[in-house]
Design a protein around this motif. Structure first.
Motif, PDB file in Angstrom:
ATOM      1  N   PRO A 104      20.512  26.497  52.623  1.00 35.64           N
ATOM      2  CA  PRO A 104      20.824  27.298  51.429  1.00 35.64           C
ATOM      3  C   PRO A 104      21.741  28.472  51.781  1.00 35.64           C
ATOM      4  O   PRO A 104      21.316  29.627  51.824  1.00 35.64           O
ATOM      5  N   ASN A 151      16.351  23.788  41.415  1.00 35.45           N
ATOM      6  CA  ASN A 151      16.649  23.589  42.837  1.00 35.45           C
ATOM      7  C   ASN A 151      16.730  22.105  43.208  1.00 35.45           C
ATOM      8  O   ASN A 151      16.329  21.701  44.296  1.00 35.45           O
ATOM      9  N   ALA A 154      19.162  18.933  43.916  1.00 33.76           N
ATOM     10  CA  ALA A 154      20.538  18.558  44.262  1.00 33.76           C
ATOM     11  C   ALA A 154      20.727  17.077  43.966  1.00 33.76           C
ATOM     12  O   ALA A 154      20.796  16.241  44.870  1.00 33.76           O
ATOM     13  N   TRP A 194      20.404  21.903  39.257  1.00 30.98           N
ATOM     14  CA  TRP A 194      20.727  22.590  40.523  1.00 30.98           C
ATOM     15  C   TRP A 194      20.285  24.050  40.480  1.00 30.98           C
ATOM     16  O   TRP A 194      19.631  24.534  41.404  1.00 30.98           O
ATOM     17  N   LYS A 222      17.426  23.790  48.200  1.00 31.83           N
ATOM     18  CA  LYS A 222      17.638  22.703  47.243  1.00 31.83           C
ATOM     19  C   LYS A 222      16.919  21.435  47.707  1.00 31.83           C
ATOM     20  O   LYS A 222      16.768  21.186  48.906  1.00 31.83           O
TER      21      LYS A 222
END
Length: 747
Positions: free
Chosen positions: A298, A425, A427, A421, A369
């Motif tokens: 991150p 969180n 992806a 996203w 993520k």
């Protein structure tokens, strides 16, 4: 129902092709097929989302004590003495009161100590029987055993050491050094989940005394993607049946005073058929991982998102205490010579230690993520729904409505993906759905527009000015295989230039100069065309050409060399003809190089050209510029020589050309090997022996052979060149370590 029948009757083939395109994308999504460019595209999409949404704020909870250029200048080159590292640890904990220290460094071998070796020798002598010596022995060891000092500096402190896992080296040897801590988990604990952990057969741990004194140890391994960019780090690394935690995870665990990690989903979830590992839990904070137990890094921002303190400032006590007190400290290196800089989405030279800092920060903030295994199913469903809408609906719509529908779908998919996203969180992959929509849109908009004859005409228009008509005809048989898009390819490039052209042009009227250039360039161009070459450009009196594109030519180096030899032969004929007309004598230089180049349409929005660029092209240009200095018409690089072994070559020199750090060995082609007579072969051997003596600094032997050769060849430019160099080197010998490379400072 009537609409569907109409669609099938009028646009059946069009819809069928659209659905086939959709099936291809669906197959790629679920892994039936693999398109490398899709992985690159997904990486690009991931990087853009990361750069768009990262906080770009500093996190002062984590401080990087930096082994930087300043520290190396003051404390000496790395590795430092363990005594220095021990003093650094004492300073951090005793003077600055840090909370946890993580070392992005491995101490796998004992420190070499001349003093300790001397003490061991004295113990083997008669002095060992002396009581006074025996009484002083413990204090001597205390002073000179720097490993013991370092081990003591770790005891009772929150210190996490680094580990390294690796594969076999080039010789096949598997690295194993130091000792490893107990694994965080045994592999058997994950037997029911069948997790494909990142694994390595080799390792580099720390000395046992260091490992026993430290609180924990974690690996500082990265798992770059196919493009070499670090986006994720294995949280668990498999080695010999044990799973070892990452440095960032170990530091966080020690900071939160957690002895053991949890993981999930729970076992009962696996019993229902879903067995993927999704997260690890440290102190109640979940760390999302993918199917290989890797966590996405991150990144908070670009380099410098955490406070940096120079290690030498800590050692001499000049660092700001408030920056360090109570903080998590990572010790790592940013000095470029220490090779701990990584390519990341936020920068091409990103300190590896700051990757770990971002992970620790992300774990503490619960901001990592998640790319779970079920993301593939979500992507597949989204692709099918949007793809079927596009394939069935666009054939019925006008171009305006088709464009509006496509934009709406693209915006909807992007919006949902960005919301997941930013707020969940998650992806989720996005590139396959977006690309499928765009491909279907472009297909429907271009339906029926491109026909074979038009494609052939366009091909001739695009490439006719560069390649001979014979190649254009060959390309027209399969026009889809040729493109002017830029790509990287192994090619051969040729540069040819008329020597002293300015002087020649001053002796002719404009009309005569124009006629001379036409008489010169026309046969040279024909030779290049006859040997399947592509004319890149004319630069006044210079010619630039290349082989291997746009038509792929596995023998591009051979054809390029044959063209160069033919141009040299033709030039001798032209000199005789020009002399009869009273024109000046013309001599040319030709440089030839083979290597990886970028080829395609390049330029500006005002003008583009199909050309080649890259280091290999620049070297070819430099070789042409060297021909006059060495008294030859053709110079080829080692790469070209190796690609055309049936020719005999005279090795001219090993040089470092302007703008290039790596040395290049240059040669003059002297003819086909099978056609070389004994005298030519002997000349090549003689000059090879001369170069061997020259590079070994055997000046007398080299000079003697050169003078013998010069007597046989009174106009030998090479002989004069090397004799003058030997004279210069005798007066001012080359530095130690000289490898025989001559540096050319001009083009």
């Amino acid at each position: 129902m009537g609409v569907i029948k109409h669609l099938i009757r009028k646009q059946g083939v069009r819809v069928l092709i659209g659905l086939c395109v959709l099936v291809l994308f669906a197959a790629q999504t679920i892994g039936v097929t693999r398109w490398d460019f899709m992985a690159r595209l997904e990486n690009f999409a991931y990087d853009k989302r990361l750069l768009l949404t990262m906080p770009r704020t500093a996190d002062d909870r984590i401080v990087i004590v930096d082994i930087d250029e300043k520290s190396l200048a003051r404390e000496g080159r790395w590795p430092w003495s363990r005594k220095t590292v021990a003093r650094l640890m004492d300073q951090l904990f005793e003077t600055y009161g840090v909370y946890v220290v993580g070392l992005d460094v491995v101490f796998a071998e004992p420190e070499e100590s001349t003093a300790l070796r001397l003490i061991q020798l004295l113990q083997q002598s008669e002095l060992n029987d002396e009581p006074k010596f025996q009484s002083q022995l413990p204090s001597l060891r205390e002073v000179f055993d720097h490993d013991r000092m370092f081990a003591r500096s770790l005891e009772g402190r929150n210190v996490v050491l680094g580990l390294f896992f690796g594969d076999a080296d080039a010789s096949g040897e598997i690295p194993r050094a130091g000792v490893l801590p107990p694994p965080l988990f045994p592999l058997d604990e994950f037997a029911a989940r069948d997790v494909p952990f990142v694994r390595s057969p080799g390792y580099a741990g720390n000395l046992a005394r260091f490992q026993q004194s430290a609180s924990a140890a974690g690996h500082h391994m990265y798992q770059p993607d196919s493009d070499g960019v670090v986006r994720r780090v294995p949280m668990l690394h498999l080695h010999r049946g044990g799973l070892y935690e990452a440095l960032s995870l170990a530091v966080t665990r020690v900071a939160l005073k957690v002895d053991q990690l949890e993981y999930g989903p729970p076992a009962e979830a696996g019993a229902s058929g879903y067995s993927s590992l999704e997260w690890l839990s440290v102190g109640g904070v979940r760390v999302p991982v993918d199917e290989r137990a890797q966590a996405l890094v991150p990144y908070r921002g670009r380099r410098g998102s955490f406070p940096y303190v120079s290690a030498t400032d800590v050692l001499n006590g000049s660092a700001d205490p408030e920056t360090l007190r109570g903080r998590i400290v990572l010790i790592g290196a940013t000095a470029e010579g220490l090779l701990d800089l990584r390519a990341t989405p936020v920068g091409p030279k990103f300190p590896g230690v700051e990757v770990h800092a971002n992970l620790i920060s992300g774990i503490l903030d619960d901001s990592i993520k998640h790319n779970p295994a079920y993301a593939i199913a979500a992507e597949f469903v989204l692709l099918l729904v949007s793809g079927v809408i596009m394939a069935m609906l666009l054939p019925l719509l006008s171009p305006l409505w088709a464009s509006a529908t496509t934009l709406a779908l693209l915006a909807g998919i992007l919006g949902v993906n960005l919301a997941a996203w930013q707020y969940a969180n998650l992806a989720f992959p996005v590139s396959a759905g977006l690309l499928a929509i765009l491909v279907l849109f472009l297909f429907n908009m271009s339906w029926g527009f491109f026909i074979e004859s038009r494609g052939k005409r366009q091909l001739a228009n695009r490439f006719g000015q560069y390649v001979p008509p014979e190649l254009v005809d060959e390309m027209s048989k399969n026009p889809e295989a040729f493109s002017m898009d830029t790509r990287s390819q192994n090619l051969t490039v040729l540069f040819s230039d008329v020597r002293d052209f300015t002087t020649i042009s001053e002796r002719l009227t404009p009309s005569e100069l124009s006629q001379l250039m036409n008489e010169y360039l026309s046969p040279m161009t024909k030779i290049i065309y006859d040997h399947r070459g592509t004319i890149d450009k004319y630069m006044g009196d210079a010619i630039m050409a290349f082989w291997g594109a746009p038509v792929v030519d596995p023998e591009h180096a051979r054809h390029g060399l044959q063209a160069a030899v033919a141009m040299s032969t033709k030039m001798r004929e032209l000199r005789a003809e020009f002399g009869k007309r009273g024109w000046p004598e013309i001599r040319i230089g030709i440089g030839l190089n083979t290597g990886q180049m970028n080829v395609g349409n390049m330029g500006s929005r005002y003008r583009v050209a199909y050309t080649v660029m890259g280091d290999a092209v620049n070297i070819g240009s430099r070789l042409e510029g060297l021909t006059k200095g060495y008294g030859v018409e053709i110079i080829v690089s080692e790469a070209t020589r190796n690609a055309v072994p049936e020719y005999a070559y005279l090795e001219l020199d090993r040089v470092r050309v302007k703008g290039k750090d790596e040395p290049v060995t240059i040669y003059e082609p002297v003819g086909l090997l099978k056609e070389c007579d004994q005298a030519t072969r002997q000349r090549l051997k003689t000059f090879s022996d001369i170069l061997r003596s020259y590079r070994a600094r055997m000046w007398d032997d080299a000079e003697t052979r050169l003078r013998q050769l010069a007597e046989l060849e009174p106009n030998c430019r090479l002989c004069s060149l090397y004799l003058s160099r030997i004279t210069a080197y005798r007066a001012s010998p080359p530095e130690a370590g000289w490898d025989g490379v001559f540096v050319h400072s001009t083009k």
